[in-house]
Design a protein around this motif. Structure first.
Motif, PDB file in Angstrom:
ATOM      1  N   SER A  50     -13.064  -1.302 -51.362  1.00 38.58           N
ATOM      2  CA  SER A  50     -13.516  -2.707 -52.419  1.00 38.58           C
ATOM      3  C   SER A  50     -12.319  -3.636 -52.235  1.00 38.58           C
ATOM      4  CB  SER A  50     -14.094  -2.156 -53.625  1.00 38.58           C
ATOM      5  OG  SER A  50     -15.100  -1.359 -53.570  1.00 38.58           O
ATOM      6  N   LEU A  51     -11.238  -3.107 -52.809  1.00 39.42           N
ATOM      7  CA  LEU A  51     -10.019  -3.943 -52.781  1.00 39.42           C
ATOM      8  C   LEU A  51      -9.696  -4.623 -51.530  1.00 39.42           C
ATOM      9  CD1 LEU A  51      -7.990  -5.231 -54.750  1.00 39.42           C
ATOM     10  CD2 LEU A  51      -6.589  -2.973 -54.056  1.00 39.42           C
ATOM     11  N   GLY A  52      -9.839  -3.804 -50.545  1.00 38.45           N
ATOM     12  CA  GLY A  52      -9.252  -4.076 -49.059  1.00 38.45           C
ATOM     13  C   GLY A  52     -10.273  -5.482 -48.593  1.00 38.45           C
ATOM     14  N   GLU A  53     -11.696  -5.042 -48.791  1.00 40.59           N
ATOM     15  CA  GLU A  53     -12.610  -6.040 -48.486  1.00 40.59           C
ATOM     16  C   GLU A  53     -12.293  -7.226 -49.188  1.00 40.59           C
ATOM     17  OE1 GLU A  53     -15.394  -5.769 -46.053  1.00 40.59           O
ATOM     18  OE2 GLU A  53     -14.363  -3.887 -45.516  1.00 40.59           O
ATOM     19  N   ALA A  54     -11.803  -7.122 -50.415  1.00 41.68           N
ATOM     20  CA  ALA A  54     -12.132  -8.427 -51.385  1.00 41.68           C
ATOM     21  C   ALA A  54     -10.639  -9.389 -50.727  1.00 41.68           C
ATOM     22  CB  ALA A  54     -11.796  -8.085 -52.735  1.00 41.68           C
ATOM     23  N   ILE A  55      -9.716  -8.709 -50.388  1.00 36.13           N
ATOM     24  CA  ILE A  55      -8.506  -9.271 -50.141  1.00 36.13           C
ATOM     25  C   ILE A  55      -8.297  -9.786 -48.542  1.00 36.13           C
ATOM     26  CG2 ILE A  55      -7.322  -8.952 -52.061  1.00 36.13           C
ATOM     27  CD1 ILE A  55      -5.469  -6.910 -50.341  1.00 36.13           C
ATOM     28  N   GLY A  56      -9.510  -9.189 -47.783  1.00 34.15           N
ATOM     29  CA  GLY A  56      -9.655  -9.541 -46.402  1.00 34.15           C
ATOM     30  C   GLY A  56      -8.710  -8.491 -45.313  1.00 34.15           C
ATOM     31  N   LYS A  57      -8.491  -7.265 -45.942  1.00 33.05           N
ATOM     32  CA  LYS A  57      -7.842  -6.323 -45.053  1.00 33.05           C
ATOM     33  C   LYS A  57      -9.060  -5.669 -44.309  1.00 33.05           C
ATOM     34  CE  LYS A  57      -3.588  -6.172 -46.707  1.00 33.05           C
ATOM     35  NZ  LYS A  57      -2.233  -6.356 -45.677  1.00 33.05           N
ATOM     36  N   ASP A  58      -8.449  -5.085 -43.084  1.00 37.33           N
ATOM     37  CA  ASP A  58      -9.550  -4.127 -42.147  1.00 37.33           C
ATOM     38  C   ASP A  58      -9.468  -2.735 -42.928  1.00 37.33           C
ATOM     39  OD1 ASP A  58     -10.799  -2.685 -40.341  1.00 37.33           O
ATOM     40  OD2 ASP A  58      -8.786  -2.551 -38.970  1.00 37.33           O
ATOM     41  N   THR A  59     -10.613  -2.305 -43.258  1.00 37.57           N
ATOM     42  CA  THR A  59     -10.937  -1.192 -44.009  1.00 37.57           C
ATOM     43  C   THR A  59     -11.754  -0.091 -43.117  1.00 37.57           C
ATOM     44  OG1 THR A  59     -12.924  -1.814 -45.122  1.00 37.57           O
ATOM     45  CG2 THR A  59     -10.849  -2.261 -46.284  1.00 37.57           C
ATOM     46  N   SER A  60     -11.549  -0.413 -42.021  1.00 39.86           N
ATOM     47  CA  SER A  60     -12.742   0.478 -40.870  1.00 39.86           C
ATOM     48  C   SER A  60     -12.168   1.860 -40.887  1.00 39.86           C
ATOM     49  CB  SER A  60     -12.685  -0.330 -39.463  1.00 39.86           C
ATOM     50  OG  SER A  60     -11.359  -0.348 -38.979  1.00 39.86           O
ATOM     51  N   ALA A  61     -11.008   2.136 -40.742  1.00 42.05           N
ATOM     52  CA  ALA A  61     -10.329   3.498 -40.699  1.00 42.05           C
ATOM     53  C   ALA A  61     -10.816   4.225 -42.005  1.00 42.05           C
ATOM     54  CB  ALA A  61      -8.711   3.589 -40.646  1.00 42.05           C
ATOM     55  N   LEU A  62     -10.741   3.502 -43.236  1.00 43.53           N
ATOM     56  CA  LEU A  62     -10.903   4.201 -44.568  1.00 43.53           C
ATOM     57  C   LEU A  62     -12.601   4.293 -44.540  1.00 43.53           C
ATOM     58  CD1 LEU A  62      -8.914   2.064 -46.962  1.00 43.53           C
ATOM     59  CD2 LEU A  62      -8.720   4.574 -46.578  1.00 43.53           C
ATOM     60  N   ARG A  63     -13.269   3.348 -43.805  1.00 43.42           N
ATOM     61  CA  ARG A  63     -14.825   3.794 -43.988  1.00 43.42           C
ATOM     62  C   ARG A  63     -15.163   5.059 -42.970  1.00 43.42           C
ATOM     63  NH1 ARG A  63     -16.733  -0.988 -41.900  1.00 43.42           N
ATOM     64  NH2 ARG A  63     -14.813  -1.979 -41.782  1.00 43.42           N
ATOM     65  N   ARG A  64     -14.450   5.104 -41.921  1.00 41.13           N
ATOM     66  CA  ARG A  64     -14.844   6.237 -41.158  1.00 41.13           C
ATOM     67  C   ARG A  64     -14.469   7.348 -41.764  1.00 41.13           C
ATOM     68  NH1 ARG A  64     -12.698   2.961 -37.496  1.00 41.13           N
ATOM     69  NH2 ARG A  64     -10.532   4.007 -37.488  1.00 41.13           N
ATOM     70  N   GLN A  65     -13.175   7.580 -42.727  1.00 45.69           N
ATOM     71  CA  GLN A  65     -12.799   8.535 -43.430  1.00 45.69           C
ATOM     72  C   GLN A  65     -13.800   8.916 -44.556  1.00 45.69           C
ATOM     73  OE1 GLN A  65     -10.144  10.991 -43.147  1.00 45.69           O
ATOM     74  NE2 GLN A  65     -11.586  11.771 -44.519  1.00 45.69           N
ATOM     75  N   LEU A  66     -14.527   7.738 -45.246  1.00 48.01           N
ATOM     76  CA  LEU A  66     -15.509   8.133 -46.259  1.00 48.01           C
ATOM     77  C   LEU A  66     -16.747   8.817 -45.696  1.00 48.01           C
ATOM     78  CD1 LEU A  66     -15.759   7.514 -49.352  1.00 48.01           C
ATOM     79  CD2 LEU A  66     -16.855   5.194 -48.486  1.00 48.01           C
ATOM     80  N   LYS A  67     -17.025   8.496 -44.675  1.00 37.96           N
ATOM     81  CA  LYS A  67     -18.209   8.850 -44.039  1.00 37.96           C
ATOM     82  C   LYS A  67     -18.056  10.481 -43.991  1.00 37.96           C
ATOM     83  CE  LYS A  67     -21.448   8.422 -40.046  1.00 37.96           C
ATOM     84  NZ  LYS A  67     -21.726   7.694 -39.054  1.00 37.96           N
ATOM     85  N   ASP A  68     -16.910  10.939 -43.296  1.00 45.97           N
ATOM     86  CA  ASP A  68     -16.708  12.385 -43.270  1.00 45.97           C
ATOM     87  C   ASP A  68     -16.418  13.027 -44.635  1.00 45.97           C
ATOM     88  OD1 ASP A  68     -16.583  12.503 -40.597  1.00 45.97           O
ATOM     89  OD2 ASP A  68     -14.301  12.474 -40.549  1.00 45.97           O
ATOM     90  N   THR A  69     -15.935  12.415 -45.602  1.00 48.10           N
ATOM     91  CA  THR A  69     -15.926  12.932 -46.731  1.00 48.10           C
ATOM     92  C   THR A  69     -17.253  12.873 -47.474  1.00 48.10           C
ATOM     93  OG1 THR A  69     -13.568  11.892 -47.121  1.00 48.10           O
ATOM     94  CG2 THR A  69     -14.663  12.489 -48.978  1.00 48.10           C
ATOM     95  N   PHE A  70     -18.071  11.922 -47.329  1.00 52.94           N
ATOM     96  CA  PHE A  70     -19.418  12.023 -47.952  1.00 52.94           C
ATOM     97  C   PHE A  70     -20.201  13.155 -47.211  1.00 52.94           C
ATOM     98  CE2 PHE A  70     -20.264   7.663 -49.774  1.00 52.94           C
ATOM     99  CZ  PHE A  70     -19.262   7.787 -50.650  1.00 52.94           C
ATOM    100  N   GLN A  71     -20.034  13.303 -46.112  1.00 46.82           N
ATOM    101  CA  GLN A  71     -20.774  14.579 -45.486  1.00 46.82           C
ATOM    102  C   GLN A  71     -20.206  15.924 -46.060  1.00 46.82           C
ATOM    103  OE1 GLN A  71     -23.329  14.662 -43.058  1.00 46.82           O
ATOM    104  NE2 GLN A  71     -23.626  16.497 -43.743  1.00 46.82           N
ATOM    105  N   TYR A  72     -19.030  15.856 -46.420  1.00 44.48           N
ATOM    106  CA  TYR A  72     -18.577  17.288 -47.199  1.00 44.48           C
ATOM    107  C   TYR A  72     -19.101  17.313 -48.371  1.00 44.48           C
ATOM    108  CZ  TYR A  72     -15.456  20.424 -49.028  1.00 44.48           C
ATOM    109  OH  TYR A  72     -15.037  21.502 -50.124  1.00 44.48           O
ATOM    110  N   LEU A  73     -19.039  16.220 -49.172  1.00 44.71           N
ATOM    111  CA  LEU A  73     -19.551  16.289 -50.462  1.00 44.71           C
ATOM    112  C   LEU A  73     -21.237  16.758 -50.283  1.00 44.71           C
ATOM    113  CD1 LEU A  73     -18.124  13.120 -52.156  1.00 44.71           C
ATOM    114  CD2 LEU A  73     -17.602  15.738 -52.446  1.00 44.71           C
ATOM    115  N   ARG A  74     -22.016  15.960 -49.314  1.00 44.47           N
ATOM    116  CA  ARG A  74     -23.378  16.443 -49.529  1.00 44.47           C
ATOM    117  C   ARG A  74     -23.642  17.938 -48.817  1.00 44.47           C
ATOM    118  NH1 ARG A  74     -23.737  10.965 -47.121  1.00 44.47           N
ATOM    119  NH2 ARG A  74     -23.519  12.200 -44.993  1.00 44.47           N
ATOM    120  N   ASN A  75     -22.457  18.509 -48.115  1.00 47.59           N
ATOM    121  CA  ASN A  75     -22.731  19.890 -47.841  1.00 47.59           C
ATOM    122  C   ASN A  75     -22.269  20.770 -49.037  1.00 47.59           C
ATOM    123  OD1 ASN A  75     -23.279  19.316 -45.183  1.00 47.59           O
ATOM    124  ND2 ASN A  75     -21.266  19.444 -44.359  1.00 47.59           N
ATOM    125  N   SER A  76     -21.576  20.378 -50.082  1.00 45.22           N
ATOM    126  CA  SER A  76     -21.222  21.005 -51.269  1.00 45.22           C
ATOM    127  C   SER A  76     -22.455  20.862 -52.258  1.00 45.22           C
ATOM    128  CB  SER A  76     -20.039  20.476 -51.572  1.00 45.22           C
ATOM    129  OG  SER A  76     -18.797  20.725 -50.731  1.00 45.22           O
TER     130      SER A  76
END
Length: 128
Positions: A50-76
């Protein structure tokens, strides 16, 4: 940089011995991730995106990590398919196990997981 260390403590999909550990948070690659730590880490990643997007930073690596993290959470997350041993199964459905190997339900783990999933859904919903 925003969230620069999360790729070092969140299990990377290419580096895990067990697929179900991908996206989970742990001190090192040798331990089993725990849902509570993963959920609070996911909340931090969502805030960093959210902060990165607000200041114009590339957040693609964080969004890819978040996708894997969400899959882990859904599996739990506890579903009707895995409550045969729980005395009050209806009350447990939707909660989150402490880890894949520690089948304990904690309200703070559930709260952090739901908070991360709700706040971060917009960052991962359209990702391949």
């Amino acid at each position: 940089d925003i969230g620069v260390h999360y790729d070092r403590i969140m299990h990377n999909r290419e580096e895990v011995s067990f697929e179900e550990d991908a996206g989970g948070l742990c001190i090192n690659q040798a331990c089993t991730p725990h849902t509570g730590g993963t959920a609070t880490g996911a909340e931090a990643i969502v805030a960093a995106i959210s902060l990165g997007e607000a200041i114009g930073k590339d957040t693609s690596a964080l969004r890819r990590q978040l996708k894997d993290t969400f899959q882990y959470l859904r599996n739990s997350q506890i579903t009707a398919d895995d409550t045969f041993w729980i005395p009050d199964d209806a009350a447990a459905i939707g909660g989150f196990y402490d880890s894949q190997s520690k089948l304990k339900l904690r309200i703070d783990t559930t709260q952090h997981a739901i908070s991360a999933l709700l706040r971060g859904a917009k960052w991962v919903e359209n990702m391949p």
